[in-house]
Enzyme design. Sequence first.
Site, PDB file in Angstrom:
ATOM      1  N   GLU A  21      36.405  41.531  32.017  1.00 31.56           N
ATOM      2  CA  GLU A  21      37.424  42.411  32.592  1.00 31.56           C
ATOM      3  C   GLU A  21      36.859  43.829  32.688  1.00 31.56           C
ATOM      4  O   GLU A  21      36.036  44.237  31.855  1.00 31.56           O
ATOM      5  CB  GLU A  21      38.668  42.413  31.683  1.00 31.56           C
ATOM      6  CG  GLU A  21      39.736  43.426  32.125  1.00 31.56           C
ATOM      7  CD  GLU A  21      41.072  43.268  31.403  1.00 31.56           C
ATOM      8  OE1 GLU A  21      41.160  42.471  30.453  1.00 31.56           O
ATOM      9  OE2 GLU A  21      42.030  43.935  31.825  1.00 31.56           O
TER      10      GLU A  21
ATOM     11  N   ASN B 269      44.776  42.697  32.457  1.00 34.31           N
ATOM     12  CA  ASN B 269      45.733  43.724  32.878  1.00 34.31           C
ATOM     13  C   ASN B 269      45.154  44.621  33.974  1.00 34.31           C
ATOM     14  O   ASN B 269      45.892  45.149  34.810  1.00 34.31           O
ATOM     15  CB  ASN B 269      46.144  44.588  31.672  1.00 34.31           C
ATOM     16  CG  ASN B 269      46.874  43.772  30.613  1.00 34.31           C
ATOM     17  OD1 ASN B 269      47.366  42.688  30.875  1.00 34.31           O
ATOM     18  ND2 ASN B 269      46.945  44.305  29.402  1.00 34.31           N
TER      19      ASN B 269
ATOM     20  N   ASN C  69      48.148  38.257  36.667  1.00 27.72           N
ATOM     21  CA  ASN C  69      47.835  38.190  35.236  1.00 27.72           C
ATOM     22  C   ASN C  69      49.053  38.590  34.419  1.00 27.72           C
ATOM     23  O   ASN C  69      49.669  39.632  34.688  1.00 27.72           O
ATOM     24  CB  ASN C  69      46.689  39.150  34.901  1.00 27.72           C
ATOM     25  CG  ASN C  69      46.395  39.200  33.405  1.00 27.72           C
ATOM     26  OD1 ASN C  69      45.886  38.240  32.838  1.00 27.72           O
ATOM     27  ND2 ASN C  69      46.737  40.313  32.760  1.00 27.72           N
ATOM     28  N   GLU C  70      49.393  37.784  33.443  1.00 29.72           N
ATOM     29  CA  GLU C  70      50.457  38.101  32.470  1.00 29.72           C
ATOM     30  C   GLU C  70      51.640  38.817  33.118  1.00 29.72           C
ATOM     31  O   GLU C  70      52.068  39.892  32.662  1.00 29.72           O
ATOM     32  CB  GLU C  70      49.879  38.937  31.315  1.00 29.72           C
ATOM     33  CG  GLU C  70      48.880  38.168  30.488  1.00 29.72           C
ATOM     34  CD  GLU C  70      48.464  38.846  29.179  1.00 29.72           C
ATOM     35  OE1 GLU C  70      48.782  40.032  28.982  1.00 29.72           O
ATOM     36  OE2 GLU C  70      47.834  38.177  28.353  1.00 29.72           O
TER      37      GLU C  70
ATOM     38  N   TYR D  58      46.175  35.151  21.223  1.00 27.30           N
ATOM     39  CA  TYR D  58      45.266  35.876  20.331  1.00 27.30           C
ATOM     40  C   TYR D  58      45.828  35.781  18.919  1.00 27.30           C
ATOM     41  O   TYR D  58      47.037  35.903  18.722  1.00 27.30           O
ATOM     42  CB  TYR D  58      45.175  37.350  20.732  1.00 27.30           C
ATOM     43  CG  TYR D  58      44.543  37.571  22.097  1.00 27.30           C
ATOM     44  CD1 TYR D  58      43.168  37.516  22.253  1.00 27.30           C
ATOM     45  CD2 TYR D  58      45.330  37.834  23.217  1.00 27.30           C
ATOM     46  CE1 TYR D  58      42.576  37.718  23.499  1.00 27.30           C
ATOM     47  CE2 TYR D  58      44.746  38.037  24.465  1.00 27.30           C
ATOM     48  CZ  TYR D  58      43.375  37.984  24.598  1.00 27.30           C
ATOM     49  OH  TYR D  58      42.790  38.190  25.826  1.00 27.30           O
TER      50      TYR D  58
ATOM     51  N   GLU E 194      42.891  32.925  28.403  1.00 26.20           N
ATOM     52  CA  GLU E 194      42.575  33.995  27.431  1.00 26.20           C
ATOM     53  C   GLU E 194      42.883  33.454  26.046  1.00 26.20           C
ATOM     54  O   GLU E 194      44.041  33.104  25.762  1.00 26.20           O
ATOM     55  CB  GLU E 194      43.408  35.261  27.688  1.00 26.20           C
ATOM     56  CG  GLU E 194      42.910  36.084  28.848  1.00 26.20           C
ATOM     57  CD  GLU E 194      43.638  37.414  28.973  1.00 26.20           C
ATOM     58  OE1 GLU E 194      43.978  38.032  27.936  1.00 26.20           O
ATOM     59  OE2 GLU E 194      43.865  37.833  30.127  1.00 26.20           O
TER      60      GLU E 194
END
Length: 502
Positions: free
Chosen positions: A27, A72, A172-173, A244, A292
Amino acid sequence: MTDARITLDPAFRLGTIDRRLFGSFVEHMGRSVYTGVFEPGHPDADELGLRTDVLDLAREMGVSVVRYPGGNFVSNYRWEDGVGPRESRPTRLDLAWRSIETNEFGLAEYMAWIRRLGAEPMMAVNLGTRGIAEALELLEYCNYPGGTELSDRRIKNGDPDPYAVKLWCLGNEMDGPWQMGHRTAHEYGRIAAETGRAMHRLDNEIELVACGSSGRHMPTFGSWETTVLEQCYDQVDYISLHAYYQERDGDVASFLGSSVDMDAFIDEVVSTADAVQARTRSRKRLRLSFDEWNVWNQDRFGGEDSLDWRQAPRLIEDEYNVLDAVVVGSYLISMLGHADRVGIACQAQLANVIGPIRTEPGGPSWRQTIFYPFALTAQLARGEALRVEPDAPLIDTKAYGPVPAIAAAASYDAATGQAALFAVNRDSTNPLTLTVDLRALPGAQLRTHKVLADDDLRATNTQSHPDRVVPRELTGHVDGGTLTVTLPPASWNVLELSTTAE
Ligand code: AHR
């Protein structure tokens, strides 16, 4: 000393291990790109500025696919800023990480890098501040052979051959309030469906990943997946998962048990996707993209608002210890244990930013502890994942209740007769005697038993001691079709087996 038992039988096939399970993530964040994979002027940089020392390490890890450019970051990114002559690329503000983005590294550099790595590209489109039109333009620039303004622009910029990017993430997210352009599930499901439909019209070879939840802890987890998939099930091939974990308050037992949470997360997303399949009467069975995952000590990160417009700052450069590596090994075991449904997994990230590879600007690169379970799993997990049902004592954990003392997964490659058993001893104080029933594997012999463990669970690899933590070899013996090995306390293990089976 406690005991555990496992039976390995090639008849208990779970699913073919997709090489894409050994993916990573680069990223535009911190020093992931700049002074990570890319550093013009570094003694090991090639003519494009790509660090060949980092490329060599990524190759050694066996990285198969790399997600790019975020994260992000992608939700406020203009891909056009990163193509064409470097001197005319604009410097911009990256709102995700409140950083200065020079755009010296962009699409062409990423594609050159991924080709040099020998891995597959996985691109994310911006569905935060942008939409369908820009996603289509990016796809056309990448994959259309030539004769249109956008494809000719790629050719003029030095890349005559289409990039042939097959894997695309639709944002993304998008469930996260921190995301630029954050949407409700309904809003996102609609835009994902329409973007996917249009992208497929342009190139029907591509595979699409819809954003699932940014974590199992999200308040919308479950309902997000349902609402999103009800709208875009037909257009997408994968739903994403992100997770995570970290050791909290010195609770080693819970941390060592945390892969049970990952297992539950995967099982719940599978159930949710399958429920939508049933309701929509679709013939397609969705796969999961765990794009991720990692250990990330988030408590040490002050949050995006604490950041102040710097270029390639040192962001979340976690220094991983032995315990972290053992836990990372257990997450890879979770992926293998779900090889029937998880088709893509990307460890986040590759270099510096919560990465298995660390670099210094103008200086060396080295392997963090978490490098090793990834590299050895990617190397030895071949062929089919086997269903294993460990019979083991339970360990009490504060976060997850009782968890089995062992986490295990296995693979068997009929073409070579090679098998591998991956096992974590979650007991941080006692070794575990593991008995493996190999009677279904004719002529089975133990070739190697590699282990990542240390008397000091806090030991790390640093610039001055880059090889403080490396895997060691242990022995074990096969007797009458039974293998007996000892798994040290808090250890990640791989047993490599040869057989005479055809
Ligand atoms: O990997 C770091 C960040 O974690 C990514 O940008 C984002 O997708 C996730 O929240």
